[in-house]
Design a protein around this motif. Structure first.
Motif, PDB file in Angstrom:
ATOM      1  N   ILE A 159      34.733  76.285  -2.273  1.00  0.00           N
ATOM      2  CA  ILE A 159      35.871  76.882  -2.976  1.00  0.00           C
ATOM      3  C   ILE A 159      35.339  77.859  -4.019  1.00  0.00           C
ATOM      4  N   GLN A 160      35.882  79.061  -4.011  1.00  0.00           N
ATOM      5  CA  GLN A 160      35.434  80.094  -4.930  1.00  0.00           C
ATOM      6  C   GLN A 160      36.134  79.986  -6.288  1.00  0.00           C
ATOM      7  N   PRO A 161      35.502  80.478  -7.356  1.00  0.00           N
ATOM      8  CA  PRO A 161      36.119  80.462  -8.687  1.00  0.00           C
ATOM      9  C   PRO A 161      37.159  81.579  -8.819  1.00  0.00           C
ATOM     10  N   ILE A 162      38.222  81.454  -8.048  1.00  0.00           N
ATOM     11  CA  ILE A 162      39.217  82.522  -7.969  1.00  0.00           C
ATOM     12  C   ILE A 162      39.869  82.800  -9.318  1.00  0.00           C
ATOM     13  N   GLU A 163      40.224  81.755 -10.052  1.00  0.00           N
ATOM     14  CA  GLU A 163      40.906  81.955 -11.331  1.00  0.00           C
ATOM     15  C   GLU A 163      40.074  82.831 -12.268  1.00  0.00           C
ATOM     16  N   GLU A 164      38.789  82.532 -12.357  1.00  0.00           N
ATOM     17  CA  GLU A 164      37.910  83.301 -13.246  1.00  0.00           C
ATOM     18  C   GLU A 164      37.736  84.727 -12.749  1.00  0.00           C
ATOM     19  N   CYS A 165      37.558  84.889 -11.448  1.00  0.00           N
ATOM     20  CA  CYS A 165      37.389  86.225 -10.881  1.00  0.00           C
ATOM     21  C   CYS A 165      38.661  87.059 -11.049  1.00  0.00           C
ATOM     22  N   ALA A 166      39.813  86.411 -10.854  1.00  0.00           N
ATOM     23  CA  ALA A 166      41.081  87.130 -11.003  1.00  0.00           C
ATOM     24  C   ALA A 166      41.282  87.590 -12.439  1.00  0.00           C
ATOM     25  N   HIS A 167      40.903  86.744 -13.384  1.00  0.00           N
ATOM     26  CA  HIS A 167      41.032  87.110 -14.796  1.00  0.00           C
ATOM     27  C   HIS A 167      40.175  88.335 -15.117  1.00  0.00           C
ATOM     28  N   ILE A 168      38.966  88.345 -14.592  1.00  0.00           N
ATOM     29  CA  ILE A 168      38.053  89.467 -14.825  1.00  0.00           C
ATOM     30  C   ILE A 168      38.645  90.755 -14.264  1.00  0.00           C
ATOM     31  N   ALA A 169      39.136  90.681 -13.033  1.00  0.00           N
ATOM     32  CA  ALA A 169      39.659  91.884 -12.382  1.00  0.00           C
ATOM     33  C   ALA A 169      40.927  92.400 -13.051  1.00  0.00           C
TER      34      ALA A 169
END
Length: 374
Positions: A159-169
């Motif tokens: 499972i990828q760290p989607i929440e963190e990546c989405a926040h960055i983007a």
């Protein structure tokens, strides 16, 4: 010669249609056949059924009903997200960021867009198959229009760290898409908690029929349609909607809200893994993250073996392998290769993916068969 009991452990490849889904679809094989876009009595039941299904999908994803677009499956949903954003925002940017471990339904559209002038960055992953959010920070440029990172990997379950990546983007004004074909119905996929702007669903991965999927598109996100025609789905996807298929997907998404049922599957998966560890010890290795992993999935390497050959000898067991043999040469899957799995280990990889129908007896039986074969 007696054939061994058939055991299905390839639920990540496809799932059977749930009986409740089949029952919901049955009336639409003979009734409610009208074109849902027509304005007469024959259209009304089909239109109502489609909107009811849309409501159930929206409830699962935590979004508005008008943010759900029906597609022919996960591949079309991914293509619509990637190409739709690229062509809609071409004047402001030409850069897309994805990862090296994506499904071909992401990698191949990206390669297609590269031929049209798009610049694609493929982020690396660590030995567990996870992206480092710091790499995403470094990769974003003023020309970046989209970040597409899968929610969970189909081969190793990571499972990828989607929440963190989405926040960055999103802090940088970049849209975020996630391919959630493997995660919907297995782990939480609330689009607001994930922070994504687009999310893809594949029906046959969550006990719905093949040939239907959906794409969540957050309000305000503009897409160039992938299919042009009469302007169905709010002008975002042409083609007469199928009440039969959308009802099936809607019912499957309604059932998928029961995430606690996955606890039983996780328990079976862990028992299976522990049994293999007890039986084979250091002759096996786990591929993927030990904790951040889908509850139904584990990818294990049988060191010194060839996964494809081992599967052939497991009479009646349906599973998938992470390597292929071409003219005597072992070729690892791009996912295992990106994770840095050495060929001696990766060549023996087998993915076992469990589902609602998996039983403890089946797990015990496969363990015994593996013991006999090895």
């Amino acid at each position: 010669m007696m054939t061994m009991q058939r055991i299905y452990l390839d639920y990540n490849a496809s799932t059977p249609i749930d009986p409740a889904v089949a029952a919901a679809m049955a009336p639409f094989l003979s009734e409610s056949f009208g074109n849902p876009s027509s304005g007469h009595w024959a259209a009304a039941p089909a239109k109502a059924a489609i909107e009811g299904a849309r409501s159930k999908i929206a409830a699962l994803l935590g979004c508005h009903e008008d943010e759900v677009i029906f597609t022919s499956g996960g591949s079309e949903a991914n293509n619509l997200a990637l190409k739709g954003v690229y062509f809609a925002r071409r004047d402001s940017g030409d850069h897309i960021i994805t990862t090296r471990v994506e499904h071909p339904a992401i990698i191949e559209p990206c390669r297609f867009l590269e031929r049209l002038g798009a610049r694609i960055t493929y982020l690396p992953v660590d030995r567990f198959g996870r992206v480092d959010p710091d790499d995403l920070v470094k990769a974003i440029t003023p020309r970046t229009v989209l970040v597409s990172i899968m929610h969970a990997n189909n081969e190793v379950g990571t499972i990828q760290p989607i929440e963190e990546c989405a926040h960055i983007a999103r802090e940088r004004g970049v849209l975020v898409h996630t391919d959630a074909a493997q995660s919907v119905g297995k782990i939480a996929t609330d689009v607001n908690e994930l922070g994504v702007d687009l999310l893809s669903i594949a029906g046959h991965k969550l006990y719905a029929p093949k040939g239907v999927g959906a794409l969540f598109v957050r309000r305000g996100v503009r897409l160039e349609p992938f299919l042009h025609g009469a302007g169905h789905e709010g002008g975002r996807r042409a083609g007469t909607e199928s009440a039969l298929l959308t009802v099936g997907l809607g019912k499957a998404c309604e059932l998928a809200r029961d995430l606690p049922s996955m606890d039983r599957v996780r328990t079976l998966r862990d028992r299976f893994w522990h049994e293999l560890q007890d039986r084979f010890g250091n002759r096996i290795a786990l591929n993927g993250h030990p904790a951040h992993r889908l509850p139904n999935t584990f990818n294990v390497s049988f060191i010194g073996c060839v996964g494809a050959e081992l599967l052939e000898r497991l009479d009646g067991v349906a599973a998938s392998t992470g390597s292929a043999c071409h003219a005597g040469r072992i070729e690892l899957s791009p996912v295992l290769e990106a994770m840095g799995v050495v060929p001696e280990v990766g060549m023996g990889a087998i993915r076992f993916s469990l589902g609602r129908g998996t039983t403890h007896e089946e797990i015990v039986s496969v363990g015994k068969r593996l013991g006999a074969v090895l």
